[in-house]
Design a protein around this motif. Structure first.
Motif, short mmCIF file in Angstrom:
data_model
loop_
_atom_site.label_atom_id
_atom_site.label_comp_id
_atom_site.label_asym_id
_atom_site.label_seq_id
_atom_site.Cartn_x
_atom_site.Cartn_y
_atom_site.Cartn_z
N VAL A 1 0.77 -1.24 -0.07
CA VAL A 1 -0.13 -0.10 0.12
C VAL A 1 0.68 1.17 0.07
N ALA A 2 1.96 1.22 0.84
CA ALA A 2 2.71 2.35 0.87
C ALA A 2 3.51 2.77 -0.54
N LEU A 3 3.89 1.73 -0.98
CA LEU A 3 4.61 1.86 -2.48
C LEU A 3 3.60 2.55 -3.37
N PHE B 1 -5.48 10.46 -1.17
CA PHE B 1 -6.34 9.90 -0.25
C PHE B 1 -7.48 8.93 -0.58
N ALA B 2 -7.59 8.59 -1.81
CA ALA B 2 -8.52 7.77 -2.36
C ALA B 2 -7.89 6.38 -2.19
N HIS B 3 -6.70 5.97 -1.84
CA HIS B 3 -6.01 4.91 -2.10
C HIS B 3 -6.72 3.72 -1.09
N GLY B 4 -7.37 3.97 -0.01
CA GLY B 4 -8.06 3.05 0.75
C GLY B 4 -9.36 2.76 0.07
N SER B 5 -9.95 3.62 -0.69
CA SER B 5 -11.19 2.98 -1.55
C SER B 5 -10.66 2.07 -2.60
N ILE C 1 -13.19 11.90 -3.98
CA ILE C 1 -13.36 10.63 -4.94
C ILE C 1 -13.41 9.53 -3.88
N ASP C 2 -12.66 9.77 -2.56
CA ASP C 2 -12.63 8.39 -1.77
C ASP C 2 -13.91 8.80 -1.07
N GLY D 1 -2.78 1.16 -8.04
CA GLY D 1 -4.08 0.50 -7.85
C GLY D 1 -4.09 -1.09 -8.00
N ALA D 2 -3.16 -1.41 -8.68
CA ALA D 2 -3.07 -2.85 -8.84
C ALA D 2 -2.41 -3.64 -7.52
N LEU D 3 -1.32 -2.61 -6.94
CA LEU D 3 -0.63 -2.89 -5.78
C LEU D 3 -1.77 -2.94 -4.50
N ALA D 4 -2.81 -2.09 -4.52
CA ALA D 4 -3.73 -1.98 -3.42
C ALA D 4 -4.76 -3.20 -3.62
#
Length: 298
Positions: free
Chosen positions: A21-23, A37-41, A102-103, A197-200
């Motif tokens: 996630v951090a990457l 900040f939309a990474h969690g979604s 967006i999140d 997105g793929a890593l998430a």
């Protein structure tokens, strides 16, 4: 001693997933200067797609489809929602704020779909465990460490040896000079968002696997614990993101494992321990552990 080893292995597994996630935070920031900040979604989206597709495609097929779909959504978010007014020097700051909206939209829709259910992802490890000497470890944690190590090594090789990685590093150093040298900044940025997105989506599988009860609507919030890891590493440093993630994972696992001895700090301190570590480190190293030193000309 057995409890310590169990906590350390759990911390390494958690830290390796946080590193994925951090990457994502790091590659997006290096490519565009945006804090996503939309990474969690996006993480929640990837996990949800695996959950709804695994009965039809099998786990491997569902994971592949989820990774590709989440990468495409991340790229589309950047291309169609963020890259407006990009010539404005404040664009990165505005786009960072837009990712919050967006999140909210993505999480609201996904939470409505998931409801109060706990979704299973059909992973092949289930609740199986392996005995490593005196320690019993969930197979899902061993898989998390192994898969994350391979994927992170691949991402590092991509940074180091691929034309895209070279272009990304050049853009991160001096975006104007990179553009003058013919670097296709739009392509570099889009691929960075797709990779994040793929890593998430991949990280979601291990965050929802045993001993976690499954995927729930709050699973995406776990990505916020990887944000301190990226900050600790200097935000633009992939090795720093890895080191910060392992530090955060070990801290959280050890604090949770020894909660009874640390009761003076309050119940649930393990949930805020990553942020406490971030604050303590930033007091000593305000730019992060692996931040590059800027050159000054007098």
């Amino acid at each position: 001693m057995t409890g310590l080893l169990d906590n350390v292995l759990g911390g390494l597994a958690l830290g390796s997933v946080y590193a994925l996630v951090a990457l994502g935070f790091v590659v997006i920031f290096k490519a565009s200067g945006v804090l996503n900040f939309a990474h969690g979604s996006l993480l929640l989206l990837g996990g949800y797609l695996v959950a709804v597709l695994h009965e039809h495609l099998g786990f491997a097929g569902a994971l592949a489809a989820a990774v590709l779909a989440t990468a495409a959504v991340a790229g589309a978010v950047d291309r169609f929602l963020l890259r407006r007014g990009e010539q404005d020097p404040r664009a990165a700051h505005v786009q960072t704020i837009v990712t919050i909206g967006i999140d909210i939209l993505l999480v609201t829709d996904l939470a409505r779909r998931i409801g109060g259910d706990l979704l299973t992802l059909g992973d092949p490890w289930g609740d199986q465990v392996t005995d490593l000497g005196p320690v019993t470890v969930a197979d899902s944690r061993l898989a998390a460490i192994a898969v994350s190590a391979v994927v992170i090594a691949g991402v590092f090789a991509l940074f180091r040896f691929s034309p895209w990685g070279l272009a990304l590093r050049a853009a991160a150093e001096d975006i104007e000079a990179a553009a003058l040298m013919g670097v296709r900044l739009v392509r570099v940025r889009t691929l960075a968002w797709c990779l994040a997105g793929a890593l998430a989506a991949l990280a979601a599988v291990f965050l929802a696997a045993f001993p976690a009860p499954g995927l729930e609507r709050t699973t995406g919030q776990i990505a916020l614990k990887a944000f301190p890891a990226a900050i600790l590493g200097g935000l633009a440093s992939p090795p720093g993101a890895l080191a910060g993630s392992l530090l955060i994972g070990l801290t959280e696992a050890l604090v949770a494992g020894y909660q009874s001895e640390l009761h003076i700090l309050g119940e649930g301190f393990a949930d805020v321990a990553p942020y406490a570590v971030m604050v303590l480190v930033l007091l000593v190293r305000p730019a992060g552990l692996f931040a590059a030193r800027g050159a000054a000309r007098v």
